[in-house]
Design a protein around this motif. Structure first.
Motif, PDB file in Angstrom:
ATOM      1  N   LEU A 160      10.681   5.012 -12.233  1.00 48.50           N
ATOM      2  CA  LEU A 160      11.722   3.990 -12.204  1.00 48.50           C
ATOM      3  C   LEU A 160      12.536   4.065 -10.917  1.00 48.50           C
ATOM      4  N   VAL A 161      12.821   5.275 -10.448  1.00 51.17           N
ATOM      5  CA  VAL A 161      13.540   5.420  -9.183  1.00 51.17           C
ATOM      6  C   VAL A 161      12.737   4.784  -8.050  1.00 51.17           C
ATOM      7  N   ALA A 162      11.431   5.056  -8.010  1.00 50.66           N
ATOM      8  CA  ALA A 162      10.576   4.465  -6.972  1.00 50.66           C
ATOM      9  C   ALA A 162      10.569   2.936  -7.070  1.00 50.66           C
ATOM     10  N   LEU A 163      10.450   2.408  -8.279  1.00 49.44           N
ATOM     11  CA  LEU A 163      10.402   0.960  -8.475  1.00 49.44           C
ATOM     12  C   LEU A 163      11.704   0.289  -8.043  1.00 49.44           C
ATOM     13  N   LEU A 164      12.837   0.884  -8.416  1.00 48.81           N
ATOM     14  CA  LEU A 164      14.115   0.254  -8.134  1.00 48.81           C
ATOM     15  C   LEU A 164      14.522   0.407  -6.676  1.00 48.81           C
ATOM     16  N   VAL A 165      14.185   1.524  -6.048  1.00 44.88           N
ATOM     17  CA  VAL A 165      14.469   1.668  -4.621  1.00 44.88           C
ATOM     18  C   VAL A 165      13.618   0.682  -3.827  1.00 44.88           C
ATOM     19  N   ASP A 166      12.352   0.551  -4.200  1.00 44.46           N
ATOM     20  CA  ASP A 166      11.496  -0.416  -3.526  1.00 44.46           C
ATOM     21  C   ASP A 166      11.997  -1.836  -3.735  1.00 44.46           C
ATOM     22  N   SER A 167      12.661  -2.082  -4.869  1.00 42.98           N
ATOM     23  CA  SER A 167      13.199  -3.416  -5.146  1.00 42.98           C
ATOM     24  C   SER A 167      14.276  -3.820  -4.151  1.00 42.98           C
ATOM     25  N   MET A 168      14.841  -2.862  -3.420  1.00 42.71           N
ATOM     26  CA  MET A 168      15.828  -3.180  -2.404  1.00 42.71           C
ATOM     27  C   MET A 168      15.201  -3.787  -1.153  1.00 42.71           C
ATOM     28  N   ALA A 217      14.211   9.182  -1.682  1.00 42.16           N
ATOM     29  CA  ALA A 217      14.919   8.924  -2.932  1.00 42.16           C
ATOM     30  C   ALA A 217      14.246   9.636  -4.102  1.00 42.16           C
ATOM     31  N   VAL A 218      12.919   9.542  -4.168  1.00 44.41           N
ATOM     32  CA  VAL A 218      12.183  10.207  -5.255  1.00 44.41           C
ATOM     33  C   VAL A 218      12.310  11.726  -5.133  1.00 44.41           C
ATOM     34  N   GLY A 219      12.249  12.255  -3.904  1.00 46.18           N
ATOM     35  CA  GLY A 219      12.416  13.691  -3.711  1.00 46.18           C
ATOM     36  C   GLY A 219      13.780  14.175  -4.158  1.00 46.18           C
ATOM     37  N   ALA A 220      14.829  13.411  -3.804  1.00 49.73           N
ATOM     38  CA  ALA A 220      16.174  13.773  -4.233  1.00 49.73           C
ATOM     39  C   ALA A 220      16.311  13.694  -5.753  1.00 49.73           C
ATOM     40  N   ALA A 221      15.723  12.666  -6.355  1.00 44.46           N
ATOM     41  CA  ALA A 221      15.758  12.542  -7.812  1.00 44.46           C
ATOM     42  C   ALA A 221      15.018  13.696  -8.483  1.00 44.46           C
ATOM     43  N   THR A 222      13.922  14.126  -7.881  1.00 40.83           N
ATOM     44  CA  THR A 222      13.158  15.253  -8.425  1.00 40.83           C
ATOM     45  C   THR A 222      13.990  16.536  -8.417  1.00 40.83           C
ATOM     46  N   LEU A 223      14.678  16.798  -7.307  1.00 43.01           N
ATOM     47  CA  LEU A 223      15.527  17.988  -7.223  1.00 43.01           C
ATOM     48  C   LEU A 223      16.669  17.915  -8.232  1.00 43.01           C
ATOM     49  N   ALA A 224      17.279  16.730  -8.347  1.00 41.73           N
ATOM     50  CA  ALA A 224      18.379  16.581  -9.306  1.00 41.73           C
ATOM     51  C   ALA A 224      17.900  16.776 -10.738  1.00 41.73           C
ATOM     52  N   LEU A 225      16.731  16.224 -11.055  1.00 42.55           N
ATOM     53  CA  LEU A 225      16.195  16.368 -12.406  1.00 42.55           C
ATOM     54  C   LEU A 225      15.825  17.815 -12.694  1.00 42.55           C
ATOM     55  N   ALA A 226      15.289  18.521 -11.712  1.00 40.00           N
ATOM     56  CA  ALA A 226      14.977  19.941 -11.885  1.00 40.00           C
ATOM     57  C   ALA A 226      16.240  20.739 -12.163  1.00 40.00           C
ATOM     58  N   LEU A 243       0.835  -1.203   0.000  1.00 39.88           N
ATOM     59  CA  LEU A 243       0.000   0.000   0.000  1.00 39.88           C
ATOM     60  C   LEU A 243       0.868   1.250   0.000  1.00 39.88           C
ATOM     61  N   GLY A 244       1.915   1.268   0.823  1.00 41.12           N
ATOM     62  CA  GLY A 244       2.800   2.424   0.852  1.00 41.12           C
ATOM     63  C   GLY A 244       3.486   2.656  -0.479  1.00 41.12           C
ATOM     64  N   PHE A 245       3.900   1.571  -1.123  1.00 43.14           N
ATOM     65  CA  PHE A 245       4.544   1.672  -2.435  1.00 43.14           C
ATOM     66  C   PHE A 245       3.582   2.243  -3.475  1.00 43.14           C
ATOM     67  N   VAL A 246       2.345   1.743  -3.487  1.00 44.82           N
ATOM     68  CA  VAL A 246       1.337   2.257  -4.419  1.00 44.82           C
ATOM     69  C   VAL A 246       1.056   3.731  -4.136  1.00 44.82           C
ATOM     70  N   ALA A 247       1.017   4.114  -2.860  1.00 46.31           N
ATOM     71  CA  ALA A 247       0.764   5.510  -2.497  1.00 46.31           C
ATOM     72  C   ALA A 247       1.871   6.421  -3.018  1.00 46.31           C
ATOM     73  N   VAL A 248       3.120   5.969  -2.947  1.00 49.57           N
ATOM     74  CA  VAL A 248       4.227   6.780  -3.475  1.00 49.57           C
ATOM     75  C   VAL A 248       4.129   6.893  -4.994  1.00 49.57           C
ATOM     76  N   MET A 249       3.817   5.789  -5.671  1.00 50.13           N
ATOM     77  CA  MET A 249       3.612   5.863  -7.126  1.00 50.13           C
ATOM     78  C   MET A 249       2.481   6.829  -7.462  1.00 50.13           C
ATOM     79  N   MET A 303       4.576  -5.137 -14.344  1.00 53.94           N
ATOM     80  CA  MET A 303       3.903  -4.428 -15.424  1.00 53.94           C
ATOM     81  C   MET A 303       4.363  -2.976 -15.478  1.00 53.94           C
ATOM     82  N   MET A 304       4.461  -2.305 -14.327  1.00 53.36           N
ATOM     83  CA  MET A 304       4.892  -0.911 -14.308  1.00 53.36           C
ATOM     84  C   MET A 304       6.352  -0.784 -14.743  1.00 53.36           C
ATOM     85  N   LEU A 305       7.191  -1.727 -14.336  1.00 51.06           N
ATOM     86  CA  LEU A 305       8.595  -1.679 -14.742  1.00 51.06           C
ATOM     87  C   LEU A 305       8.724  -1.826 -16.252  1.00 51.06           C
ATOM     88  N   VAL A 306       7.954  -2.739 -16.841  1.00 51.09           N
ATOM     89  CA  VAL A 306       8.026  -2.943 -18.293  1.00 51.09           C
ATOM     90  C   VAL A 306       7.456  -1.734 -19.037  1.00 51.09           C
TER      91      VAL A 306
END
Length: 451
Positions: free
Chosen positions: A388-396, A231-240, A181-187, A408-411
């Motif tokens: 992708l950042v969310a998916l791969l961090v959650d994969s840890m 992780a997603v927040g940091a990626a967002t700042l870096a991408l900005a 549920l937490g993972f889906v909420a972040v997505m 499905m989301m990764l593909v």
């Protein structure tokens, strides 16, 4: 009759090619993915399998009807096809070939749905469809928790709902576990934010959606949510930062960001015990550490090929895991349904060969989507790398990205990234004498015309 049959066939082709049918298919496929546990627990696994197979048949028909729009170069990433081929090849050295074939067909079935979505919807259309589905699924989850924990004050064991919402959580919704549920909420937060910034929905709906996702993320009380969100927040700042830098300075910016990421990862490794204590996840991490150490012991006899692909370790409440996953559970006196880490799961099942293919597919998708998001002006292109950042961090911490919705989301993201920036198209363009260009140099997504 032949004329009438031809007219019916032409009408069917037009239906399969229509924009409305593509949207309906996308909503149905995504809805099935997000509601897969709910469907399986209420209607049975046979019903879920039937729905997925039916959607695959329809999806294959859509691809056939749109075959003139498709090219082999953009159909699917080479790394994805190589990973599927390797997992299928593991049938030859698996101790349970029936389980391996079943696990592989599950990969193929959900992967095909993702490939169809990526080809019939552009990025914005995918985000909009995903946002619509997530709003309903999160709202249903909140409703189920209120019904269980407040109105009836009884748990719903068949859904894994403990009914603890009145105590502030943790809650599970219709996703079975608080971590899912937490993972889906972040997505959902990523998707709803892109919807809001792209002005594809009203401000009122954006506020409602973001509030709903944030509330469920907090109530899930999942220790992984905070890590993924950071992780997603940091990626967002870096991408900005990349998007704001001048084109001639982007290489330097990418290098600086890479150095910062490497430094942060090294620091986190040395401070891992402190971080675990701060997250109050010592018991969870201890369980994972014991499991991963046991997996590494079993990897040594078969380091390259692994023990055969199975996907989930357990299928049904009374099922036992295939060999040697059943021995690992017996040794640990537990009933783990996965390795609680996508990379360890790939390693034990298909060895270092499979892990290199899976990791390569993930890294290539991140790099491709990141570069596209940094170059193109539309904010909607940021959705793919952030997802992708969310998916791969959650994969840890979980193996969600190897089955069902997560796979499905990764593909979807991997195919979308491959469509936007393909090394095979660069080779083709160089062969044709197109200096420095690549096949997606326009500002629009491929296949993003009127549908």
């Amino acid at each position: 009759m032949s004329t009438g049959g031809g007219a019916h066939a032409a009408g069917l082709i037009r239906l399969l090619q229509s924009a409305d049918f593509a949207r309906a298919f996308t909503l149905a496929a995504l809805g099935t993915g997000f509601a897969s546990l709910l469907i399986g627990r209420t209607a049975g696994s046979v019903t879920l399998v039937t729905i997925v197979i039916a959607l695959d048949v329809v999806g294959a028909a859509i691809l056939f009807a749109r075959r003139d729009e498709l090219t082999l170069l953009r159909f699917a990433p080479t790394s994805l096809l190589a990973f599927l081929a390797w997992t299928l090849a593991s049938t030859f050295w698996s101790f349970d070939r029936a389980s391996t074939l079943r696990g592989w067909f599950e990969l193929l079935a959900w992967g095909l749905l993702a490939i169809v979505i990526a080809h019939v919807r552009d990025t914005l259309q995918t985000v909009r469809a995903l946002g619509d589905v997530m709003r309903w699924m999160l709202a249903i989850s909140l409703g189920v928790e209120i019904l269980s924990g407040i109105l009836l004050d009884i748990p719903f064991p068949f859904l894994g709902v403990a009914g603890d919402i009145a105590f502030g959580g943790p809650i599970q919704g219709i996703f079975g576990t608080r971590n899912m549920l937490g993972f889906v909420a972040v997505m959902a937060l990523i998707t709803f934010t892109i919807e809001w910034l792209s002005q594809s929905i009203s401000l009122r709906l954006s506020i409602f959606s973001l509030t709903l996702a944030a509330l469920l993320a907090v109530l899930s009380a999942s220790p992984t949510v905070l890590v993924i969100a950071v992780a997603v927040g940091a990626a967002t700042l870096a991408l900005a930062l990349v998007r704001r830098s001048a084109p001639e300075h982007r290489r330097t910016t990418h290098t600086a960001i890479g150095a910062v990421v490497a430094t942060v990862l090294i620091v986190c490794w040395f401070l891992r015990h402190l971080i675990i204590r701060l997250l109050d996840a010592a018991s969870d991490f201890s369980i994972r550490a014991d499991l991963w150490n046991e997996i590494l012991d079993w990897v040594r006899p078969r380091p390259v090929q692994g023990w055969g692909w199975h996907g989930p370790w357990l299928r049904g409440d009374d099922a036992s895991a295939p060999y040697p996953l059943n021995v690992i559970n017996f040794t640990l006196d537990d009933r783990h349904a996965s390795a609680l880490n996508s990379f360890f799961d790939v390693l034990i099942q298909v060895g270092w060969g499979g892990l290199l293919l899976f990791g390569g597919m993930s890294v290539v998708a991140v790099v491709r989507s990141w570069l596209v998001a940094g170059e193109r002006r539309s904010i909607v292109h940021a959705w793919t790398p952030l997802m992708l950042v969310a998916l791969l961090v959650d994969s840890m911490f979980e193996s969600f990205t190897l089955t069902g919705l997560g796979w499905m989301m990764l593909v979807v993201c991997a195919v979308r990234a491959g469509q936007s920036r393909s090394w095979r198209e660069r080779i083709r363009d160089l062969a044709e004498g197109a200096p420095g260009g690549h096949g997606s140099g326009s500002s629009q997504d491929p296949l993003s015309g009127a549908r």
